[in-house]
Scaffold this motif. Structure first.
Motif, mmCIF file in Angstrom:
data_model
loop_
_atom_site.group_PDB
_atom_site.id
_atom_site.type_symbol
_atom_site.label_atom_id
_atom_site.label_comp_id
_atom_site.label_asym_id
_atom_site.label_seq_id
_atom_site.Cartn_x
_atom_site.Cartn_y
_atom_site.Cartn_z
ATOM 1 N N ASP A 124 -24.776 37.336 -63.085
ATOM 2 C CA ASP A 124 -24.357 38.694 -63.435
ATOM 3 C C ASP A 124 -23.854 39.471 -62.221
ATOM 4 O O ASP A 124 -22.877 40.218 -62.316
ATOM 5 N N ASN B 58 -32.928 43.942 -71.600
ATOM 6 C CA ASN B 58 -32.107 43.200 -70.641
ATOM 7 C C ASN B 58 -32.963 42.289 -69.771
ATOM 8 O O ASN B 58 -32.595 41.144 -69.497
ATOM 9 N N SER C 129 -33.880 39.345 -71.746
ATOM 10 C CA SER C 129 -32.706 38.485 -71.870
ATOM 11 C C SER C 129 -32.513 37.646 -70.619
ATOM 12 O O SER C 129 -32.221 36.445 -70.692
ATOM 13 N N THR D 226 -27.998 40.591 -67.921
ATOM 14 C CA THR D 226 -28.550 39.913 -69.097
ATOM 15 C C THR D 226 -28.714 38.411 -68.897
ATOM 16 O O THR D 226 -29.273 37.734 -69.760
#
Length: 117
Positions: free
Chosen positions: A69, A24, A27, A86
């Motif tokens: 996010d 993550n 990412s 992410t």
């Protein structure tokens, strides 16, 4: 740009060998770099063609902020889980897009640097 530079493949290879939390984080770095490159593109497009209209950059920064996010998780479930991010926080997305636009220098987009510290 990330595909051409090999960054995308390298990140995906590392993600495949990482635990979920590390994948993550990779990412997030990849997505923030994409935001940065979008800003670099906007800088160069404006320099070469003068096609941006008043408010375009502000609209892009607002969009980047709206899809962080943290904001999306807060809206969907009422709380955030940072280890599950992410794409990056609203502030990170805004800041990296703006840095790309402000500098226009693709060499300043090493979003992976903080992962190595």
């Amino acid at each position: 740009m990330q595909k051409l530079l090999g960054t995308l493949g390298q990140a995906h290879n590392l993600m495949a060998r990482s635990n979920q939390q590390s994948a993550n984080a990779l990412s997030v770095a990849l997505e923030l770099q994409a935001d940065f490159y979008a800003g670099v593109w906007a800088n160069h497009t404006e320099s070469m063609f003068r096609t941006l209209e008043p408010g375009d950059i502000e609209a892009a920064l607002n969009a980047a902020t709206a899809i962080g996010d943290d904001r999306l998780q807060e809206q969907a479930q009422g709380y955030t889980v940072p280890d599950s991010f992410t794409h990056g926080t609203s502030q990170q997305r805004h800041d990296w897009l703006y840095k790309g636009y402000r500098t226009g220098d693709a060499a300043q987009g090493n979003t992976f640097e903080t992962l190595m510290q």
